[in-house]
Design an enzyme around this catalytic site. Structure first.
Site, PDB file in Angstrom:
ATOM      1  N   GLU A 179       0.870  -1.354  -0.138  1.00  0.00           N
ATOM      2  CA  GLU A 179      -0.050   0.024   0.059  1.00  0.00           C
ATOM      3  C   GLU A 179       0.772   1.264   0.088  1.00  0.00           C
ATOM      4  O   GLU A 179       1.141   1.734   1.143  1.00  0.00           O
ATOM      5  CB  GLU A 179      -0.945   0.199   1.208  1.00  0.00           C
ATOM      6  CG  GLU A 179      -1.715   1.280   1.052  1.00  0.00           C
ATOM      7  CD  GLU A 179      -2.648   1.442   2.373  1.00  0.00           C
ATOM      8  OE1 GLU A 179      -2.958   0.509   3.293  1.00  0.00           O
ATOM      9  OE2 GLU A 179      -3.620   2.206   2.300  1.00  0.00           O
ATOM     10  N   LYS A 221      -2.514  -2.058  -2.871  1.00  0.00           N
ATOM     11  CA  LYS A 221      -3.853  -1.184  -2.467  1.00  0.00           C
ATOM     12  C   LYS A 221      -3.166   0.256  -2.882  1.00  0.00           C
ATOM     13  O   LYS A 221      -2.140   0.529  -2.097  1.00  0.00           O
ATOM     14  CB  LYS A 221      -4.025  -1.419  -0.884  1.00  0.00           C
ATOM     15  CG  LYS A 221      -4.628  -0.358  -0.312  1.00  0.00           C
ATOM     16  CD  LYS A 221      -5.213  -1.049   1.102  1.00  0.00           C
ATOM     17  CE  LYS A 221      -6.054  -0.013   1.915  1.00  0.00           C
ATOM     18  NZ  LYS A 221      -6.749  -0.546   2.943  1.00  0.00           N
ATOM     19  N   GLY A 265     -10.164   9.593   3.146  1.00  0.00           N
ATOM     20  CA  GLY A 265     -10.841  10.814   3.437  1.00  0.00           C
ATOM     21  C   GLY A 265     -12.059  11.202   2.484  1.00  0.00           C
ATOM     22  O   GLY A 265     -12.463  12.194   2.710  1.00  0.00           O
ATOM     23  N   ARG A 295     -12.613   4.091   6.425  1.00  0.00           N
ATOM     24  CA  ARG A 295     -13.569   4.935   6.645  1.00  0.00           C
ATOM     25  C   ARG A 295     -14.859   4.917   5.812  1.00  0.00           C
ATOM     26  O   ARG A 295     -15.806   5.236   6.365  1.00  0.00           O
ATOM     27  CB  ARG A 295     -12.894   6.626   6.569  1.00  0.00           C
ATOM     28  CG  ARG A 295     -11.968   6.815   7.881  1.00  0.00           C
ATOM     29  CD  ARG A 295     -11.148   7.946   7.473  1.00  0.00           C
ATOM     30  NE  ARG A 295      -9.938   7.648   6.653  1.00  0.00           N
ATOM     31  CZ  ARG A 295      -9.008   8.462   6.226  1.00  0.00           C
ATOM     32  NH1 ARG A 295      -9.191   9.746   6.678  1.00  0.00           N
ATOM     33  NH2 ARG A 295      -8.272   8.213   5.464  1.00  0.00           N
TER      34      ARG A 295
HETATM   35  P1  13P Z   1      -9.135   4.789   4.676  1.00  0.00           P
HETATM   36  O1  13P Z   1     -10.236   3.958   3.735  1.00  0.00           O
HETATM   37  O2  13P Z   1      -9.862   4.991   5.818  1.00  0.00           O
HETATM   38  O3  13P Z   1      -8.397   5.501   3.962  1.00  0.00           O
HETATM   39  O4  13P Z   1      -8.439   3.428   5.066  1.00  0.00           O
HETATM   40  C1  13P Z   1      -7.962   2.521   4.498  1.00  0.00           C
HETATM   41  C2  13P Z   1      -6.538   1.925   4.759  1.00  0.00           C
HETATM   42  O5  13P Z   1      -6.382   0.824   5.472  1.00  0.00           O
HETATM   43  C3  13P Z   1      -5.435   2.781   5.013  1.00  0.00           C
HETATM   44  O6  13P Z   1      -4.419   2.170   5.422  1.00  0.00           O
END
Ligand code: 13P
Length: 342
Positions: A179, A221, A265, A295
């Site tokens: 990620e 990701k 966000g 989120r």
């Molecule tokens: P958000 O979708 O809230 O950005 O979080 C995903 C996530 O796992 C960030 O590492």
């Protein structure tokens, strides 16, 4: 194929199987405190356990969710009746994943930039997480946009760490969910985000190659290509979809089994609309495009729960609605009408 690579291939393709995505519930202690602050709830171990139990046990979520990313504390916790969380998930047909980085720290000599830590002792931690049921593992690198940043030093350091972690995961038979997140908090326009995301992804895939990481058993990701939150000119849904897909086509090897997005966000509905537009207007992509939101899946549910046991059922219904909308978006079949019906 050896047993270990066959298992990773199966895990990776199951993570992005048609109509399924990942629920991220791996907030660190600092981040979950921030989320609980929004509903005026103390971040005690029991409150965190109760909330994660609500998310994990939501009836019917296995139709839309292939895996959930847990935090070190969470993978060791149990439901009220004493069943370990990973066992509950596996029983439902949902794969346990685990966040294995130890957080983004200031990058020495580079004000305003971060590098993610957690490589020391990772081989041993991965062996333990595998015993606890983890089938995939996440590591998040953070790239900040600002005056004269990101620097090459920051992108290179984060790409190198991602590749070292991914190599250790595959050695342990765990699928790495790599990620790199280009943050969307600044005032930059969408084309700046495009350029930095493109450079970051190119650097990450070069580092994976250098460290002999097999992209066939890796899930990406990443962020969408999107306007910064403070930018007065916000790109529309179709532009975000088209630029994100173009950026990925220019940087991500076709052999990768799948790409999932973080929400970063965005509002819950916008994150769904963006994913839907990508899948609706781009056929025959080399990889499935799905979701791994934190989120954007949890926020409406967290608000309804508000820490009260009486609200568990309605909160789970709200969670399921967002999971279903994003499942449809991963197939390009979401419509805003579904929100009115909810
Ligand atoms: P958000 O979708 O809230 O950005 O979080 C995903 C996530 O796992 C960030 O590492």
């Amino acid at each position: 194929m050896s047993d270990i690579t066959e298992r990773m291939a199966q895990t990776a393709s199951a993570m992005v199987a048609g109509g399924k995505g990942i629920l991220a519930i791996d907030e660190s202690l600092g981040t979950i405190k921030k989320r609980f602050d929004t509903i005026g709830l103390d971040s005690t171990e029991e409150n965190r356990r109760a909330y994660r139990e609500l998310l994990i046990t939501a009836p019917g979520s296995e139709e839309f969710i292939s895996g959930m990313i847990l935090f070190d504390e969470t993978i060791r916790q149990k439901t009220g009746d004493g069943t370990p969380f990973p066992a509950v998930m596996i029983e439902k047909g949902i794969m346990p994943g685990i966040k294995v980085d130890t957080g983004a720290k200031d990058l020495a000599g580079h004000p305003g930039e971060k590098v993610t830590e957690g490589l020391d002792g990772l081989r041993e931690r991965l062996a333990e997480y595998r015993e606890l049921g983890a089938r995939f593992a996440k590591w998040r690198a953070v790239i900040t946009i600002g005056d004269h940043i990101p620097t090459d030093a920051c992108i290179d350091a984060n790409a190198h760490a991602l590749a070292r972690y991914a190599g250790l995961c595959q050695e342990a038979g765990i699928v790495p969910m790599v990620e790199p997140e280009v943050l969307m908090d600044a005032d930059n326009d969408i084309d700046t985000c495009y350029g930095i995301t493109e450079k970051t992804l190119k650097t990450v895939f070069q580092a994976l190659y250098s460290q002999s990481v097999a992209v066939e058993y890796t899930i990406l990701k990443t962020n969408m290509v999107i306007s910064g939150k403070q930018c007065p000119q916000q790109a529309g849904v179709q532009e975000v979809a088209d630029k994100t897909v173009r950026c990925l086509l220019n940087t991500v090897p076709a052999a990768l089994p799948g790409i999932v997005f973080l929400s970063g966000g965005q509002s819950a509905q916008l994150a769904t609309a963006h994913l839907n537009a990508m899948n609706q207007s781009h056929d025959n992509l080399p990889w499935p495009l799905s979701f791994s939101y934190g989120r954007a899946l949890q926020e409406p549910c967290l608000k309804i729960w508000s820490g009260k046991s009486d609200n568990v059922r309605p909160a789970q219904t709200t969670l399921l609605h967002r999971e279903k909308c994003n499942s449809l978006a991963s197939l390009g079949r979401y419509s805003e009408m579904l929100e009115q019906a909810a």
